[in-house]
Design an enzyme around this catalytic site. Structure first.
Site, PDB file in Angstrom:
ATOM      1  N   ASP A 147       0.816  -1.213   0.000  1.00  0.00           N
ATOM      2  CA  ASP A 147       0.000   0.000   0.000  1.00  0.00           C
ATOM      3  C   ASP A 147       0.852   1.266   0.000  1.00  0.00           C
ATOM      4  OD1 ASP A 147      -2.206   1.488   2.530  1.00  0.00           O
ATOM      5  OD2 ASP A 147      -1.916   1.922   0.392  1.00  0.00           O
ATOM      6  N   ASP A 168      -1.580   5.693  -5.169  1.00  0.00           N
ATOM      7  CA  ASP A 168      -2.010   4.892  -4.033  1.00  0.00           C
ATOM      8  C   ASP A 168      -2.438   3.482  -4.449  1.00  0.00           C
ATOM      9  OD1 ASP A 168      -4.486   5.365  -1.340  1.00  0.00           O
ATOM     10  OD2 ASP A 168      -2.972   3.831  -1.741  1.00  0.00           O
TER      11      ASP A 168
HETATM   12  C1  0QS Z   1     -14.268  -1.841  -1.025  1.00  0.00           C
HETATM   13  C2  0QS Z   1     -14.236  -1.101  -2.348  1.00  0.00           C
HETATM   14  C3  0QS Z   1     -15.585  -0.614  -2.773  1.00  0.00           C
HETATM   15  C4  0QS Z   1     -13.622  -2.000  -3.402  1.00  0.00           C
HETATM   16  S1  0QS Z   1     -13.184   0.311  -2.181  1.00  0.00           S
HETATM   17  O1  0QS Z   1     -13.158   0.994  -3.394  1.00  0.00           O
HETATM   18  O2  0QS Z   1     -13.587   1.073  -1.048  1.00  0.00           O
HETATM   19  N1  0QS Z   1     -11.719  -0.283  -1.944  1.00  0.00           N
HETATM   20  C5  0QS Z   1     -11.003  -0.007  -0.706  1.00  0.00           C
HETATM   21  C6  0QS Z   1      -9.890  -1.041  -0.490  1.00  0.00           C
HETATM   22  C7  0QS Z   1     -10.498  -2.388  -0.230  1.00  0.00           C
HETATM   23  C8  0QS Z   1     -10.573  -3.335  -1.256  1.00  0.00           C
HETATM   24  C9  0QS Z   1     -11.131  -4.587  -1.030  1.00  0.00           C
HETATM   25  C10 0QS Z   1     -11.636  -4.908   0.245  1.00  0.00           C
HETATM   26  C11 0QS Z   1     -11.551  -3.927   1.264  1.00  0.00           C
HETATM   27  C12 0QS Z   1     -10.989  -2.692   1.038  1.00  0.00           C
HETATM   28  C13 0QS Z   1     -10.327   1.360  -0.818  1.00  0.00           C
HETATM   29  O3  0QS Z   1     -10.000   1.823  -1.907  1.00  0.00           O
HETATM   30  N2  0QS Z   1     -10.091   1.918   0.327  1.00  0.00           N
HETATM   31  C14 0QS Z   1      -9.443   3.212   0.427  1.00  0.00           C
HETATM   32  C15 0QS Z   1     -10.545   4.191   0.781  1.00  0.00           C
HETATM   33  C16 0QS Z   1     -10.391   5.395   0.079  1.00  0.00           C
HETATM   34  C17 0QS Z   1      -9.420   6.262   0.284  1.00  0.00           C
HETATM   35  N3  0QS Z   1      -9.719   7.272  -0.510  1.00  0.00           N
HETATM   36  C18 0QS Z   1     -10.830   6.981  -1.197  1.00  0.00           C
HETATM   37  N4  0QS Z   1     -11.253   5.796  -0.827  1.00  0.00           N
HETATM   38  C19 0QS Z   1      -8.428   3.178   1.578  1.00  0.00           C
HETATM   39  O4  0QS Z   1      -8.785   3.386   2.709  1.00  0.00           O
HETATM   40  N5  0QS Z   1      -7.190   2.813   1.199  1.00  0.00           N
HETATM   41  C20 0QS Z   1      -6.146   2.663   2.217  1.00  0.00           C
HETATM   42  C21 0QS Z   1      -5.625   1.200   2.206  1.00  0.00           C
HETATM   43  C22 0QS Z   1      -6.768   0.187   2.313  1.00  0.00           C
HETATM   44  C23 0QS Z   1      -7.380   0.150   3.711  1.00  0.00           C
HETATM   45  C24 0QS Z   1      -8.449  -0.931   3.834  1.00  0.00           C
HETATM   46  C25 0QS Z   1      -7.905  -2.304   3.470  1.00  0.00           C
HETATM   47  C26 0QS Z   1      -7.295  -2.295   2.082  1.00  0.00           C
HETATM   48  C27 0QS Z   1      -6.233  -1.205   1.929  1.00  0.00           C
HETATM   49  C28 0QS Z   1      -4.932   3.632   1.914  1.00  0.00           C
HETATM   50  O5  0QS Z   1      -3.853   3.345   2.796  1.00  0.00           O
HETATM   51  O6  0QS Z   1      -4.529   3.437   0.538  1.00  0.00           O
HETATM   52  C29 0QS Z   1      -5.276   5.136   2.137  1.00  0.00           C
HETATM   53  F1  0QS Z   1      -4.279   5.843   1.580  1.00  0.00           F
HETATM   54  F2  0QS Z   1      -6.425   5.451   1.562  1.00  0.00           F
HETATM   55  C30 0QS Z   1      -5.311   5.450   3.607  1.00  0.00           C
HETATM   56  O7  0QS Z   1      -6.365   5.424   4.214  1.00  0.00           O
HETATM   57  N6  0QS Z   1      -4.119   5.742   4.143  1.00  0.00           N
HETATM   58  C31 0QS Z   1      -4.022   6.024   5.595  1.00  0.00           C
HETATM   59  C32 0QS Z   1      -3.100   7.206   5.720  1.00  0.00           C
HETATM   60  N7  0QS Z   1      -2.873   7.456   7.128  1.00  0.00           N
HETATM   61  C33 0QS Z   1      -2.484   8.887   7.247  1.00  0.00           C
HETATM   62  C34 0QS Z   1      -2.166   9.160   8.694  1.00  0.00           C
HETATM   63  O8  0QS Z   1      -1.135   8.286   9.125  1.00  0.00           O
HETATM   64  C35 0QS Z   1      -1.503   6.905   9.045  1.00  0.00           C
HETATM   65  C36 0QS Z   1      -1.828   6.551   7.616  1.00  0.00           C
END
Ligand code: 0QS
Length: 322
Positions: free
Chosen positions: A33, A213
């Site tokens: 990620d 990302d």
């Molecule tokens: C479920 C879905 C409809 C297919 S989805 O499009 O929502 N996909 C999810 C990922 C996923 C796929 C399959 C099953 C479950 C989850 C998705 O795209 N999630 C994004 C949500 C998003 C962000 N922006 C727009 N939408 C996310 O949180 N991605 C984070 C990693 C994910 C977390 C859940 C599990 C799978 C990996 C991420 O790390 O890429 C991030 F950048 F978005 C994020 O949240 N980064 C956290 C940054 N913090 C900043 C502060 O310090 C700590 C770290």
């Protein structure tokens, strides 16, 4: 040294990609990620009930970093927390002998349900790492000095297995020239800016700044651009129950591109049909970033390219066509 690990789609829609990683003496399947900076894993510290279906890290108390904890929450509201160990981590033959391994004691329901994902391997800047009292390095930062070249390359594919290359550029994975731009790492991510976007063959000047990302499935850009895109898709509409733009699955989707470093980075229309919905239409791969102030160039954007993330004296990002 250098090495390569496969990136295998977790489902038929490329919702996320999983890569095998040896953590201690277990092999886990982690979501690499570039949107976060914690390497965390399902672990033997969790209740047995939440480990069903998962591979997990057997903690060795002798390796615990006493008093260290971590807690992370993601854009989709999911999260996890736990304790920290120093252990061997191997990715594609590249070994970090004492990598900070964040062992979960608790994970949110979404992670428990998603039985394919045994944790995450963060590849953003280590400044976003959540470990307290002392921030820990990402795997990439830990191995950086031993890599033949200070870079990793992302080769995600459309409905097929791709790879993450560490320490080398694989010429067999791209065609044409690599176009390099400086990365904006000031917010802890791999940031880039575009000077224009195009829908089909109509190009519009605009500043589109965003982060690369791999951990985000879709491509999120400013609302006016999303509206302009779906205006070209017959029968498309914003569907609040589905949470985004949908369209008839038979629709022809125009290509979308962002001009980065003077070069059009094209997303084929075919890639912009993410998946069918429960309502019988299809969910768009381009959606609004809800005014969070920056774009998120997720897997929909990345899966047609070979993207080099180079941590040289000046961090750079290289784009090449797959
Ligand atoms: C479920 C879905 C409809 C297919 S989805 O499009 O929502 N996909 C999810 C990922 C996923 C796929 C399959 C099953 C479950 C989850 C998705 O795209 N999630 C994004 C949500 C998003 C962000 N922006 C727009 N939408 C996310 O949180 N991605 C984070 C990693 C994910 C977390 C859940 C599990 C799978 C990996 C991420 O790390 O890429 C991030 F950048 F978005 C994020 O949240 N980064 C956290 C940054 N913090 C900043 C502060 O310090 C700590 C770290």
């Amino acid at each position: 040294t250098n090495g390569s690990a496969p990136a295998v789609p977790s489902d038929q829609y490329d919702s996320l990609y999983l890569s095998p990683v040896t953590v201690g003496s277990s092999t886990l399947h982690l979501d690499f990620d570039t949107g976060s900076s914690d390497l965390w894993v399902f672990s033997s510290l969790q209740a047995q009930s939440s480990l069903v279906g998962h591979d997990y890290y057997m903690v060795d108390p002798a390796k615990e970093k006493q008093g260290y904890t971590w807690k992370i929450s993601y854009g989709d509201g999911s999260g996890a927390s736990g304790k920290v160990y120093a252990d061997k981590v191997v990715v594609g033959g590249v070994t970090a002998t004492a990598q900070a391994v964040e062992a979960a004691t608790a994970v949110s329901a979404q992670f428990t349900q998603d039985v394919d994902t045994d944790g995450l391997l963060g590849l953003a800047m280590s400044t976003l790492n959540t470990v307290k009292p002392q921030q820990q390095k990402t795997f990439f930062d830990t191995v950086l000095k031993q890599l033949a070249q200070p870079l990793f390359a992302v080769d995600l594919k459309y409905h097929a297995a791709g790879s993450y290359d560490f320490g080398f550029i694989d010429k067999s994975k791209y065609t044409g020239a690599i176009n390099y731009v400086n990365a904006d790492t000031s917010k802890g991510w791999w940031g880039v800016s575009a000077t224009a976007y195009s829908i089909g063959n109509a190009s519009t000047s605009a500043t589109v700044s965003g982060i690369l990302d791999t951990g985000t499935t879709l491509l999120y850009v400013d609302t006016p651009i999303v509206k302009a895109y779906y205006a070209k898709v017959k029968g498309s509409k914003m569907d609040n129950t589905q949470g985004g733009y949908v369209f008839p699955c038979s629709a022809t989707l125009p290509d979308f591109s962002l001009t980065i470093g003077g070069v059009k980075q094209i997303v084929p229309g075919k890639h912009i049909n993410y998946s069918p919905t429960s309502a019988g239409n299809c969910f768009g791969g381009i959606q609004t970033n809800d005014g969070i102030g920056f774009s998120i160039l997720g897997d929909i954007f990345l899966k047609s390219k070979y993207v080099i993330h180079e941590m040289g004296s000046t961090p750079r990002i290289g784009f090449a066509q797959q």
